[in-house]
Scaffold this motif. Structure first.
Motif, PDB file in Angstrom:
ATOM      1  N   LEU A   1       0.823  -1.200   0.000  1.00 13.19           N
ATOM      2  CA  LEU A   1       0.000   0.000   0.000  1.00 13.19           C
ATOM      3  C   LEU A   1       0.860   1.254   0.000  1.00 13.19           C
ATOM      4  CD1 LEU A   1      -2.919   0.900  -0.003  1.00 13.19           C
ATOM      5  CD2 LEU A   1      -2.898   0.846   2.496  1.00 13.19           C
ATOM      6  N   SER A   2       2.032   1.190   0.627  1.00  9.42           N
ATOM      7  CA  SER A   2       2.948   2.339   0.635  1.00  9.42           C
ATOM      8  C   SER A   2       3.474   2.629  -0.761  1.00  9.42           C
ATOM      9  CB  SER A   2       4.110   2.069   1.594  1.00  9.42           C
ATOM     10  OG  SER A   2       3.652   1.933   2.915  1.00  9.42           O
ATOM     11  N   ILE A   3       3.745   1.580  -1.544  1.00 12.06           N
ATOM     12  CA  ILE A   3       4.174   1.781  -2.928  1.00 12.06           C
ATOM     13  C   ILE A   3       3.076   2.492  -3.709  1.00 12.06           C
ATOM     14  CG2 ILE A   3       4.796   0.600  -5.073  1.00 12.06           C
ATOM     15  CD1 ILE A   3       5.974  -1.641  -3.351  1.00 12.06           C
ATOM     16  N   TYR A   4       1.859   2.018  -3.548  1.00  8.44           N
ATOM     17  CA  TYR A   4       0.712   2.587  -4.264  1.00  8.44           C
ATOM     18  C   TYR A   4       0.511   4.052  -3.897  1.00  8.44           C
ATOM     19  CZ  TYR A   4      -4.129   2.942  -5.945  1.00  8.44           C
ATOM     20  OH  TYR A   4      -5.266   3.320  -6.585  1.00  8.44           O
ATOM     21  N   SER A   5       0.532   4.358  -2.594  1.00  2.00           N
ATOM     22  CA  SER A   5       0.285   5.733  -2.155  1.00  2.00           C
ATOM     23  C   SER A   5       1.461   6.645  -2.471  1.00  2.00           C
ATOM     24  CB  SER A   5      -0.010   5.754  -0.648  1.00  2.00           C
ATOM     25  OG  SER A   5       1.066   5.219   0.091  1.00  2.00           O
ATOM     26  N   THR A   6       2.692   6.137  -2.402  1.00  4.98           N
ATOM     27  CA  THR A   6       3.862   6.966  -2.715  1.00  4.98           C
ATOM     28  C   THR A   6       3.870   7.369  -4.177  1.00  4.98           C
ATOM     29  OG1 THR A   6       5.158   5.911  -0.966  1.00  4.98           O
ATOM     30  CG2 THR A   6       6.384   7.050  -2.685  1.00  4.98           C
TER      31      THR A   6
ATOM     32  N   LEU B   1       7.617   8.593  -8.178  1.00  2.00           N
ATOM     33  CA  LEU B   1       7.902   7.292  -8.763  1.00  2.00           C
ATOM     34  C   LEU B   1       9.221   6.707  -8.262  1.00  2.00           C
ATOM     35  CD1 LEU B   1       6.951   5.106 -10.695  1.00  2.00           C
ATOM     36  CD2 LEU B   1       8.078   6.341 -12.560  1.00  2.00           C
ATOM     37  N   PRO B   2      10.313   7.509  -8.148  1.00  2.00           N
ATOM     38  CA  PRO B   2      11.544   6.936  -7.580  1.00  2.00           C
ATOM     39  C   PRO B   2      11.348   6.431  -6.151  1.00  2.00           C
ATOM     40  CG  PRO B   2      12.027   8.982  -8.718  1.00  2.00           C
ATOM     41  CD  PRO B   2      10.548   8.875  -8.654  1.00  2.00           C
ATOM     42  N   GLY B   3      10.566   7.166  -5.346  1.00  2.00           N
ATOM     43  CA  GLY B   3      10.309   6.691  -3.988  1.00  2.00           C
ATOM     44  C   GLY B   3       9.554   5.376  -3.985  1.00  2.00           C
ATOM     45  N   ALA B   4       8.557   5.262  -4.854  1.00  2.00           N
ATOM     46  CA  ALA B   4       7.821   4.002  -4.959  1.00  2.00           C
ATOM     47  C   ALA B   4       8.739   2.874  -5.416  1.00  2.00           C
ATOM     48  CB  ALA B   4       6.660   4.164  -5.935  1.00  2.00           C
ATOM     49  N   ALA B   5       9.658   3.175  -6.337  1.00  2.00           N
ATOM     50  CA  ALA B   5      10.592   2.153  -6.818  1.00  2.00           C
ATOM     51  C   ALA B   5      11.535   1.700  -5.715  1.00  2.00           C
ATOM     52  CB  ALA B   5      11.393   2.697  -8.004  1.00  2.00           C
ATOM     53  N   GLN B   6      11.975   2.619  -4.871  1.00  2.00           N
ATOM     54  CA  GLN B   6      12.874   2.247  -3.782  1.00  2.00           C
ATOM     55  C   GLN B   6      12.165   1.351  -2.762  1.00  2.00           C
ATOM     56  OE1 GLN B   6      14.505   5.914  -2.280  1.00  2.00           O
ATOM     57  NE2 GLN B   6      15.802   6.236  -4.065  1.00  2.00           N
ATOM     58  N   ILE B   7      10.919   1.686  -2.421  1.00  2.00           N
ATOM     59  CA  ILE B   7      10.164   0.812  -1.514  1.00  2.00           C
ATOM     60  C   ILE B   7       9.909  -0.536  -2.189  1.00  2.00           C
ATOM     61  CG2 ILE B   7       8.026   0.551  -0.204  1.00  2.00           C
ATOM     62  CD1 ILE B   7       7.800   3.564  -0.083  1.00  2.00           C
ATOM     63  N   ALA B   8       9.659  -0.508  -3.496  1.00  2.00           N
ATOM     64  CA  ALA B   8       9.394  -1.746  -4.226  1.00  2.00           C
ATOM     65  C   ALA B   8      10.621  -2.665  -4.214  1.00  2.00           C
ATOM     66  CB  ALA B   8       8.988  -1.432  -5.665  1.00  2.00           C
ATOM     67  N   LEU B   9      11.825  -2.100  -4.360  1.00  2.00           N
ATOM     68  CA  LEU B   9      13.031  -2.925  -4.303  1.00  2.00           C
ATOM     69  C   LEU B   9      13.199  -3.559  -2.930  1.00  2.00           C
ATOM     70  CD1 LEU B   9      15.744  -0.905  -6.270  1.00  2.00           C
ATOM     71  CD2 LEU B   9      14.714  -3.093  -6.886  1.00  2.00           C
ATOM     72  N   PHE B  10      12.915  -2.783  -1.892  1.00  2.00           N
ATOM     73  CA  PHE B  10      12.989  -3.318  -0.541  1.00  2.00           C
ATOM     74  C   PHE B  10      11.992  -4.462  -0.369  1.00  2.00           C
ATOM     75  CE2 PHE B  10      11.639  -3.106   3.964  1.00  2.00           C
ATOM     76  CZ  PHE B  10      12.863  -3.426   4.556  1.00  2.00           C
ATOM     77  N   MET B  11      10.796  -4.267  -0.892  1.00  2.00           N
ATOM     78  CA  MET B  11       9.767  -5.300  -0.796  1.00  2.00           C
ATOM     79  C   MET B  11      10.137  -6.520  -1.638  1.00  2.00           C
ATOM     80  SD  MET B  11       5.762  -4.781  -1.610  1.00  2.00           S
ATOM     81  CE  MET B  11       4.618  -6.155  -1.617  1.00  2.00           C
TER      82      MET B  11
ATOM     83  N   VAL C   1       5.217  -0.560 -11.181  1.00  2.00           N
ATOM     84  CA  VAL C   1       6.262   0.472 -11.125  1.00  2.00           C
ATOM     85  C   VAL C   1       7.383   0.139 -12.093  1.00  2.00           C
ATOM     86  CG1 VAL C   1       7.981   1.564  -9.632  1.00  2.00           C
ATOM     87  CG2 VAL C   1       5.706   1.088  -8.749  1.00  2.00           C
ATOM     88  N   GLY C   2       7.770  -1.145 -12.168  1.00  2.00           N
ATOM     89  CA  GLY C   2       8.858  -1.529 -13.056  1.00  2.00           C
ATOM     90  C   GLY C   2       8.514  -1.427 -14.528  1.00  2.00           C
ATOM     91  N   LEU C   3       7.250  -1.653 -14.873  1.00  2.00           N
ATOM     92  CA  LEU C   3       6.852  -1.595 -16.284  1.00  2.00           C
ATOM     93  C   LEU C   3       6.615  -0.173 -16.772  1.00  2.00           C
ATOM     94  CD1 LEU C   3       4.381  -4.603 -16.616  1.00  2.00           C
ATOM     95  CD2 LEU C   3       6.552  -4.312 -17.812  1.00  2.00           C
ATOM     96  N   LEU C   4       6.223   0.713 -15.878  1.00  2.00           N
ATOM     97  CA  LEU C   4       5.832   2.049 -16.305  1.00  2.00           C
ATOM     98  C   LEU C   4       6.972   2.775 -17.010  1.00  2.00           C
ATOM     99  CD1 LEU C   4       3.609   4.239 -16.232  1.00  2.00           C
ATOM    100  CD2 LEU C   4       4.694   5.096 -14.160  1.00  2.00           C
ATOM    101  N   VAL C   5       8.183   2.686 -16.478  1.00  2.00           N
ATOM    102  CA  VAL C   5       9.303   3.469 -17.011  1.00  2.00           C
ATOM    103  C   VAL C   5       9.701   3.032 -18.413  1.00  2.00           C
ATOM    104  CG1 VAL C   5      11.717   4.082 -16.655  1.00  2.00           C
ATOM    105  CG2 VAL C   5      10.145   4.056 -14.713  1.00  2.00           C
ATOM    106  N   PRO C   6       9.991   1.751 -18.676  1.00  2.00           N
ATOM    107  CA  PRO C   6      10.386   1.397 -20.059  1.00  2.00           C
ATOM    108  C   PRO C   6       9.280   1.605 -21.071  1.00  2.00           C
ATOM    109  CG  PRO C   6      10.115  -0.576 -18.711  1.00  2.00           C
ATOM    110  CD  PRO C   6      10.071   0.581 -17.778  1.00  2.00           C
TER     111      PRO C   6
END
Length: 530
Positions: free
Chosen positions: A211-216, A223-233, A368-373
């Motif tokens: 949920l933190s990824i979604y809200s961030t 988007l970079p903040g969401a990606a950083q939380i996503a890598l941790f997850m 998050v990973g698909l959006l950028v490319p």
């Protein structure tokens, strides 16, 4: 090629996370990650324990005991799998509201007139989320544990009885240790679904990492903040995968020698049978009968007073279209990998393992990973079109649903890969050699021999992928085109607005379609000799 598609969002995730400013991650560590990580860990531990206890206990009862209704519970205990976690939360928030049907019914039976006269436990908190997710996800443990108990040799338990070991002691000292690898696998699968959840945790007020990824990303536009939380997850998810692999390494340890005869079920006395029936009935009632019944009742009231929602059939068609495209692409990719392994075009088993990694990646992380490319591709094509023709093309991929279909494929590719590998394992290699000796080319062997024999495996894989695509919520919310609603997003939107009755029909349609793989699993998991 298939592996490159699977690995693309992971590589993009790392690149996006690296674009964040130097003080972004410290800010997330101080203000976002600790609370979200604590909630995620507590939720996972609670769901793991609850699903493990319910799944293991009921599996033991139906596998080795004889009591009235055992044959019904054997398949009925799988029914909660048909209800997605977000629909379970959607139903219970509405059903146990002080003015909802359950408190109203109880007050009428007890002669109470005021909602304040009756207290019911609150479900919009962490314990409520644990209970509701556990009631939906325990079948993962039930399936694995029941299979392990069934293959344990009857002679082992018979020997224990001759030595004076009681039923309870035999369970804890013999059956449970032998079944532990299978139970670990089932609990790990339940934890993966728990970590992937976004709808139930949001409805019930639990701030998880997902949920933190979604809200961030959407609420804070980072988007970079969401990606950083996503890598941790993602690191947490891969740790769960390692645990699952570790538990699977001795999965055959439960079969000690060849089973000499089918296990003889122990007949339970009247009191014990009553307790067994209660233990099996409660998960089925709370996990399926009550929520499904509430959906039917609410959908009926909605239809009676307001008719069918005008957009529901368009949303059903949208759902079927996206899920169908995802299914065809995923099954096609899985078939390519399985055929390549069969024909020795791939000599390493690493490729199917890499292709299956997406199943461990939550939908929010994939989004998050698909959006950028995809956005980079769209922007490059649009700029080139504007330069050559003066007309920009806009969002060709990320705005057309291609991104969502791609997310479905990456997320659920493991299902057809594993299913078709197992299907090829049941086809004797002598058939291939005989066909080649008669002059048939490799393509003809696949077309004329493999595909007809693989038809059951292909159908099963397609059904499972289709239903999973249809139920998937996080990736659908984040990647669907603008003004494009599916049944899952419709349910989420109505629940977010608090208009639960307007989402009941969409939720019911999802549950009804979800019953198909549950029925299939029930048929496939039945022992040959009962």
């Amino acid at each position: 090629m298939v592996v490159c598609v699977v690995m693309l969002p992971l590589a993009a995730l790392i690149w996006t996370a690296a674009k964040g400013s130097g003080d972004l991650w410290p800010h997330l560590v101080r203000n976002v990650v600790p609370h979200a990580l604590t909630e995620t860990v507590l939720l996972s531990l609670g769901v793991g324990v609850l699903a493990g206890v319910i799944g293991t206990g009921t599996a033991w009862l139906v596998a080795v005991c004889r009591f009235p209704g055992r044959g019904i519970f054997e398949w009925a205990l799988l029914l909660p799998l048909a209800i997605p976690t977000y629909i379970q939360a959607f139903v219970y928030v509405d059903a146990v509201h002080p003015l909802g049907p359950i408190p109203t019914l109880i007050r009428s039976l007890l002669g109470m007139t005021s909602p304040r006269d009756l207290w019911l436990p609150e479900v919009r908190n962490l314990p409520g989320c644990i209970v509701l997710l556990g009631l939906v996800l325990y079948p993962y443990v039930y399936l694995a544990a029941r299979a392990a108990f069934l293959v344990q040799t009857a002679s082992v338990l018979d020997a224990a009885r001759t030595l004076g070991v009681g039923a309870g002691e035999a369970f804890f000292r013999i059956a449970l240790p032998l079944a532990r690898p299978a139970i670990v696998v089932g609990v790990t699968l339940a934890l993966m679904e728990t970590v992937n959840d976004v709808g139930a945790s949001e409805f019930l007020g639990v701030q998880t990492l997902t949920l933190s990824i979604y809200s961030t990303w959407l609420n804070r536009s980072s988007l970079p903040g969401a990606a950083q939380i996503a890598l941790f997850m993602l690191a947490i998810m891969f740790a769960l995968v390692l645990v699952e692999r570790w538990g699977r390494r001795h999965l055959n340890a439960s079969a000690i020698g060849a089973r000499s005869h089918s296990p003889v079920r122990r007949a339970l006395g009247r009191g014990q049978a009553g307790l067994a029936i209660t233990a099996c009935l409660i998960p089925v009632l709370l996990g399926f009968v009550l929520p499904a019944g509430h959906l039917v009742h609410t959908a009926w009231l909605r239809w009676q007073f307001h008719g069918i929602p005008e957009n529901i059939w368009q949303e059903a068609a949208n759902t079927a279209l996206l899920a169908g495209l995802g299914t065809l692409t995923a099954v096609g990719g899985g078939l390519v990998i399985a055929v390549a392994l069969r024909t020795n075009a791939l000599r390493s088993g690493l490729v199917p393992r890499l292709a299956s990694l997406g199943y461990a990646v939550p939908g929010t992380v994939l989004a998050v990973g698909l959006l950028v490319p995809l956005a980079a591709f769209d922007n490059a094509v649009s700029a080139l079109s504007a330069q050559l023709t003066g007309v920009p093309t806009g969002l060709l991929l990320s705005g057309s649903g291609v991104a969502l279909v791609l997310a479905y494929v990456i997320r659920f590719l493991a299902i057809p890969v594993g299913g078709l590998e197992a299907g090829f394992g049941r086809i004797s290699g002598t058939l291939d050699m005989a066909a080649r000796s008669l002059g048939e080319k490799p393509g003809g062997v696949v077309r004329r021999i493999h595909l007809p024999l693989l038809r059951p495996a292909l159908g099963t894989a397609a059904l499972l992928v289709f239903v999973d695509c249809m139920k998937e919520l996080p990736a659908t919310l984040m990647l669907r085109p603008l003004n494009f609603e599916t049944l899952a997003s419709h349910v989420y939107g109505e629940a977010a607005r608090g208009t639960y009755e307007d989402g009941a029909l969409a939720a019911l349609l999802i549950v009804l379609v979800g019953l198909a793989p549950v029925i299939l699993l029930a048929r496939l998991s039945r022992p040959r000799q009962d």
